[in-house]
Motif scaffolding. Structure first.
Motif, mmCIF file in Angstrom:
data_model
loop_
_atom_site.group_PDB
_atom_site.id
_atom_site.type_symbol
_atom_site.label_atom_id
_atom_site.label_comp_id
_atom_site.label_asym_id
_atom_site.label_seq_id
_atom_site.Cartn_x
_atom_site.Cartn_y
_atom_site.Cartn_z
ATOM 1 N N ASN A 1 30.502 48.101 39.776
ATOM 2 C CA ASN A 1 30.683 46.818 40.458
ATOM 3 C C ASN A 1 31.945 46.104 39.976
ATOM 4 O O ASN A 1 32.650 45.468 40.765
ATOM 5 C CB ASN A 1 29.469 45.923 40.228
ATOM 6 N N ASN B 1 34.957 47.801 41.433
ATOM 7 C CA ASN B 1 35.053 47.435 42.856
ATOM 8 C C ASN B 1 35.645 46.039 43.022
ATOM 9 O O ASN B 1 36.446 45.791 43.928
ATOM 10 C CB ASN B 1 33.676 47.490 43.518
ATOM 11 N N SER B 2 35.232 45.123 42.138
ATOM 12 C CA SER B 2 35.788 43.770 42.188
ATOM 13 C C SER B 2 37.282 43.791 41.897
ATOM 14 O O SER B 2 38.059 43.083 42.542
ATOM 15 C CB SER B 2 35.062 42.877 41.173
ATOM 16 N N ALA C 1 39.315 46.321 42.455
ATOM 17 C CA ALA C 1 39.997 46.933 43.600
ATOM 18 C C ALA C 1 40.201 45.935 44.735
ATOM 19 O O ALA C 1 41.249 45.906 45.389
ATOM 20 C CB ALA C 1 39.197 48.139 44.091
ATOM 21 N N SER C 2 39.189 45.092 44.968
ATOM 22 C CA SER C 2 39.299 44.116 46.052
ATOM 23 C C SER C 2 40.264 42.986 45.712
ATOM 24 O O SER C 2 40.849 42.372 46.617
ATOM 25 C CB SER C 2 37.923 43.548 46.379
ATOM 26 N N LEU C 3 40.419 42.713 44.411
ATOM 27 C CA LEU C 3 41.305 41.618 43.997
ATOM 28 C C LEU C 3 42.765 42.033 43.901
ATOM 29 O O LEU C 3 43.659 41.172 43.901
ATOM 30 C CB LEU C 3 40.848 41.060 42.651
ATOM 31 N N ARG D 1 44.806 43.340 45.961
ATOM 32 C CA ARG D 1 45.643 42.992 47.110
ATOM 33 C C ARG D 1 45.783 41.493 47.306
ATOM 34 O O ARG D 1 46.819 41.019 47.784
ATOM 35 C CB ARG D 1 45.046 43.606 48.371
ATOM 36 N N ARG E 1 32.258 38.546 39.892
ATOM 37 C CA ARG E 1 31.405 39.342 40.779
ATOM 38 C C ARG E 1 30.484 38.472 41.633
ATOM 39 O O ARG E 1 30.315 38.704 42.829
ATOM 40 C CB ARG E 1 30.570 40.315 39.958
#
Length: 450
Positions: A266, A269-270, A272-274, A276, A323
């Motif tokens: 998790n 994943n957080s 990776a999303s941040l 960009r 998260r």
């Protein structure tokens, strides 16, 4: 050799004999397991009494066979057995120690009730002690501390002294040692069987010599105090070994369970999303995650300051906040005077994780975690509350046997502090869970208060 010199040698041999026997008791692994338990079943108490009795009875046998009084340490052995084990082990040990004398041709019939009673008396004093650790603080050098204590009381008679109750208990132990020696010598000179008399004065006036009386009575105090010191030193070593084992297990548990793959997945994943939309936050998140993993892999100390522990919790919570977003709120009420206090490493993280995982995650709208610390009466109190879904009532009775995190924290506290800690978990008024931990205040002298 003069009579006084012979007496001194006998007393020194007597002290050496009981020290050797105290060491022998702890050489058996099953005796070690019995000895370390604070709470014992009826069978375990009987077994402990048999172990103590078998070892100390050897001295009685040597005295009867070789007619050498210095080998007799039965009275002290029975008394210490009661102090350490309680009524039943003390009485059982006393009976077993006295059995050779009871069955001997000299017919020392009073040996059995005398030693059984002394063993039970030790158990009575154990229950009378103000705390479970007070038994172990008795020292063979205690009589030499009495003048200093009396002088301090004379100088400051009205000041509250928190150590007066423990010291008073040490005085009770001291005078009890003198009393049982008086009983032994009185019975030994009253009855022909000579119950455990450690000296045989050649002339009656020797009994009136003050130095002779002091040496005989002090030897009893020294035998009891030395036995407790030998056992306590070994007990502390075992506790430290057990603590090291639990700490190693805690580190492994932290890597495999507490900082588990689900948490890493998790978090990554957080990140990776941040990457960009907010590269700076993503960079900080990776840094905090690496700090957590580095601490878990490298941490070796059994204790850390509360300041360092809270810094670790901040890194952990900052990841959880990213998260969960606004669903997770953290409120700290930390007394600055507590920041330099020492706490067991990795004390708070498992509790915080349980609160998030089981309390707040199931709630759609999240919730709040409160962290508090305070110093009260020489003890450090830590509290963690959440307004989550709470704990099911049927799970409360065995809460410390469920899962890894909370049970690990509770077991480590028990090994470190014995009965000198408190950890309670209960429902929070208004919903949620409250965890409260109290431990003795241990200050790090190098830590500066913020």
């Amino acid at each position: 050799m003069s009579h006084d010199s012979a007496l001194l040698v006998q007393l020194l041999v007597r002290i050496a004999v009981i020290a050797s026997m105290a060491s022998i008791v702890l050489r058996w692994s099953f005796a070690k397991r019995l000895f370390l338990r604070e709470q014992r079943t009826l069978r375990q108490r009987l077994e402990l009494g048999l172990v103590f009795g078998a070892v100390f009875a050897a001295g009685t046998g040597v005295r009867l066979v070789l007619n050498y009084d210095a080998a007799e340490v039965g009275l002290e052995g029975a008394f210490v057995s009661g102090l350490v084990g309680g009524y039943l082990p003390g009485a059982v040990a006393g009976c077993l120690i006295a059995l050779p004398a009871f069955l001997a041709p000299q017919q020392e019939w009073l040996a059995l009730p005398l030693l059984a009673g002394v063993g039970a008396l030790g158990g009575l004093l154990r229950d009378f002690a103000p705390g479970p650790e007070e038994i172990w603080r008795f020292s063979p050098f205690f009589p030499f501390t009495i003048p200093g204590w009396l002088l301090a009381r004379v100088r400051q008679p009205r000041e509250a002294d928190p150590g007066s109750i423990p010291f008073s208990f040490q005085m009770v132990l001291f005078f009890t040692c003198l009393a049982i020696e008086f009983i032994r010598t009185s019975l030994g000179h009253t009855f022909a069987a000579r119950l455990f008399v450690l000296y045989s004065p050649q002339e009656p006036q020797d009994l009136l010599h003050p130095l002779t009386i002091m040496l005989v009575y002090y030897s009893t105090v020294a035998c009891v105090g030395l036995t407790l010191k030998v056992w306590n030193n070994t007990r502390i070593e075992w506790k430290l070994e057990e603590q090291q084992r639990l700490l190693m297990q805690a580190r492994l548990d932290a890597l495999t369970s507490q900082i588990n793959p689900h948490f890493l997945f998790n978090t990554l994943n957080s990140v990776a999303s941040l990457i960009r939309i907010d590269q700076e936050t993503a960079r900080q998140l990776i840094f905090k995650l690496s700090t957590i993993l580095r601490r878990l892999l490298r941490k070796q100390e059994a204790f850390t300051t509360l300041r360092e522990e809270l810094a670790f919790i901040d890194d952990y919570l900052s990841i959880e906040v990213v998260r969960f977003g606004d669903k997770l709120r953290i409120v700290k009420e930390i007394d600055p005077q507590t920041l330099g206090a020492l706490v067991p490493s990795m004390l708070l993280q498992p509790i915080v994780e349980n609160s998030i995982k089981h309390g707040l995650s199931p709630k759609v709208d999240g919730g709040t975690i409160w962290l508090r610390s305070a110093l009260r009466g020489g003890r450090l109190q830590l509290e963690l509350e959440d307004d989550g879904v709470g704990i099911e009532p049927e799970a409360m009775p065995d809460i410390f046997q469920r899962g890894i995190g909370v049970s690990n924290v509770h077991e480590r506290l028990r090994v470190l502090f014995g009965n000198e800690f408190l950890m309670v978990i209960h429902h929070r008024p208004g919903g949620g869970t409250q965890v409260r931990v109290q431990i003795p205040e241990l200050q790090d002298p190098t830590a500066a208060v913020a």
